[in-house]
Design a protein around this motif. Structure first.
Motif, PDB file in Angstrom:
ATOM      1  N   UNK A 103      21.512  33.149  39.041  1.00 24.88           N
ATOM      2  CA  UNK A 103      20.844  32.127  39.853  1.00 24.88           C
ATOM      3  C   UNK A 103      21.423  32.153  41.272  1.00 24.88           C
ATOM      4  N   UNK A 104      21.057  31.172  42.078  1.00 24.83           N
ATOM      5  CA  UNK A 104      21.477  31.213  43.484  1.00 24.83           C
ATOM      6  C   UNK A 104      22.746  30.410  43.751  1.00 24.83           C
ATOM      7  N   UNK A 105      23.439  29.991  42.695  1.00 25.30           N
ATOM      8  CA  UNK A 105      24.742  29.331  42.891  1.00 25.30           C
ATOM      9  C   UNK A 105      25.782  30.423  43.114  1.00 25.30           C
ATOM     10  N   UNK A 106      26.453  30.358  44.275  1.00 29.97           N
ATOM     11  CA  UNK A 106      27.424  31.409  44.634  1.00 29.97           C
ATOM     12  C   UNK A 106      28.754  30.780  45.017  1.00 29.97           C
ATOM     13  N   UNK A 107      29.816  31.510  44.746  1.00 31.90           N
ATOM     14  CA  UNK A 107      31.082  31.141  45.362  1.00 31.90           C
ATOM     15  C   UNK A 107      31.813  32.432  45.710  1.00 31.90           C
ATOM     16  N   UNK A 108      32.921  32.294  46.427  1.00 34.23           N
ATOM     17  CA  UNK A 108      33.562  33.500  46.945  1.00 34.23           C
ATOM     18  C   UNK A 108      35.081  33.363  46.893  1.00 34.23           C
ATOM     19  N   UNK A 109      35.711  34.487  46.565  1.00 27.95           N
ATOM     20  CA  UNK A 109      37.167  34.525  46.409  1.00 27.95           C
ATOM     21  C   UNK A 109      37.627  35.885  46.906  1.00 27.95           C
ATOM     22  N   UNK A 110      38.883  36.001  47.358  1.00 29.90           N
ATOM     23  CA  UNK A 110      39.335  37.313  47.789  1.00 29.90           C
ATOM     24  C   UNK A 110      40.834  37.369  47.923  1.00 29.90           C
ATOM     25  N   UNK A 111      41.315  38.570  48.249  1.00 29.04           N
ATOM     26  CA  UNK A 111      42.756  38.832  48.321  1.00 29.04           C
ATOM     27  C   UNK A 111      43.114  39.438  49.676  1.00 29.04           C
ATOM     28  N   UNK A 112      44.101  38.847  50.357  1.00 29.24           N
ATOM     29  CA  UNK A 112      44.655  39.408  51.589  1.00 29.24           C
ATOM     30  C   UNK A 112      43.556  39.557  52.647  1.00 29.24           C
ATOM     31  N   UNK A 113      43.209  40.780  53.095  1.00 28.61           N
ATOM     32  CA  UNK A 113      42.067  40.923  54.017  1.00 28.61           C
ATOM     33  C   UNK A 113      40.808  40.296  53.408  1.00 28.61           C
ATOM     34  N   UNK A 114      40.661  40.419  52.099  1.00 32.32           N
ATOM     35  CA  UNK A 114      39.496  39.826  51.418  1.00 32.32           C
ATOM     36  C   UNK A 114      39.616  38.318  51.268  1.00 32.32           C
TER      37      UNK A 114
END
Ligand SMILES: N[C@@H](CCC(=O)N[C@@H](CS)C(=O)NCC(=O)O)C(=O)O
Length: 280
Positions: free
Chosen positions: A139-150
């Protein structure tokens, strides 16, 4: 007609871990991405967590090392892992690990020789979600996670597009890239002298302009023995920026942990639960 081609696929915790390639219109080259689809995606559309990796990584590091699939399968969250830059023989590169291929810094380059392909910001914010939402049962529910540069990339794309994400989190993020050597080098090459463009890629700057009355849920994890903490990451700067602004952020300092995927693997479950709370 499908725009993606399957590269590999494995059954994993009753779901599947796959890698695909596709022709990216923004990056102007062939790109790979990983996707973990939890078992719930067999019967319903599931939300998606985008994971942005750090310097030297590809679409594989997180998939192989973080151990995220078990909890993602339990929670019913898909995880998409893009590569960290455009790639290929015709794509500009640099022999150093912190510039060029493997070091896209999640921005749109304005300078030669980078600007023909280095548009990871547009790729992550627009092209990739559009592709994932057209090709998979999500579906269109999004979230975002990352490491260092990300981690920097995750904070930047989320703070600049709060309407597109339900939550953001980061492990060992470069929180103030305009003030540290990694950011100074990358932004000089990719963005040139225009400091207003640099500021748009800096989580601390973006936070100082953010609307604190409608905060995006934000979680940061930082190891106290991270070898990059003092010179490159400077986590305290975002704590200060958030405090000044009255913007709520949770920052967990973890005693004895370093910058590696052993740290990420140790706390990834709590980040997945945090995202699932806001995605469902
Ligand atoms: N190669 C660099 C550091 C690169 C590095 O630590 N990369 C992190 C992200 S910033 C990473 O995730 N590396 C890949 C891995 O551990 O699988 C150095 O030795 O100074």
């Amino acid at each position: 007609m499908s725009q993606i081609e399957l590269v590999s696929e494995f059954k994993c915790f009753e779901g599947r871990q796959a890698h695909y390639k596709h022709q990216s219109k923004h990056l102007n080259c062939s790109m790979r991405f990983g996707i973990f689809l939890p078992p719930q995606a067999e019967v319903a559309r599931v939300p998606v967590l985008y994971w942005l990796s750090g310097l030297t990584c590809t679409d594989e590091n997180f998939v192989q090392k973080a151990g995220a699939q078990r909890m993602a399968a339990e929670l019913g969250v898909a995880i998409v892992t893009p590569d960290t830059s455009p790639r290929g023989e015709n794509v500009a590169d640099d022999p150093n690990y912190d510039l060029g291929q493997g070091a896209g810094f999640y921005l749109n380059a304005t300078q030669e020789p980078w600007k023909a392909h280095y548009r990871m910001y547009d790729y992550v914010v627009e092209e990739l979600p559009e592709l994932i939402e057209a090709e998979f049962k999500v579906n269109k529910k999004r979230s975002v996670c990352g490491h260092s540069m990300g981690g920097m990339g995750a904070l930047v794309v989320a703070l600049r597009n709060t309407h597109r994400y339900q939550a953001v989190s980061a492990f060992s993020p470069i929180v103030n890239p305009t003030q540290v050597p990694w950011g100074d080098k990358a932004f000089s090459h990719y963005l040139g002298d225009d400091k207003s463009l640099w500021r748009l890629q800096d989580p601390c700057e973006l936070l100082s302009w953010a609307d604190a009355s409608q905060p995006l849920p934000m979680l940061i994890e930082q190891g106290s023995d991270d070898q990059f903490l003092k010179e490159q990451l400077k986590t305290d700067a975002i704590a200060l920026a958030a405090q000044k602004k009255g913007y709520p952020i949770t920052i967990n300092y973890r005693s004895g942990y370093d910058h590696s995927y052993f740290f990420i693997a140790s706390f990834i479950d709590s980040h997945l639960k945090f995202h699932a709370e806001h995605l469902y």
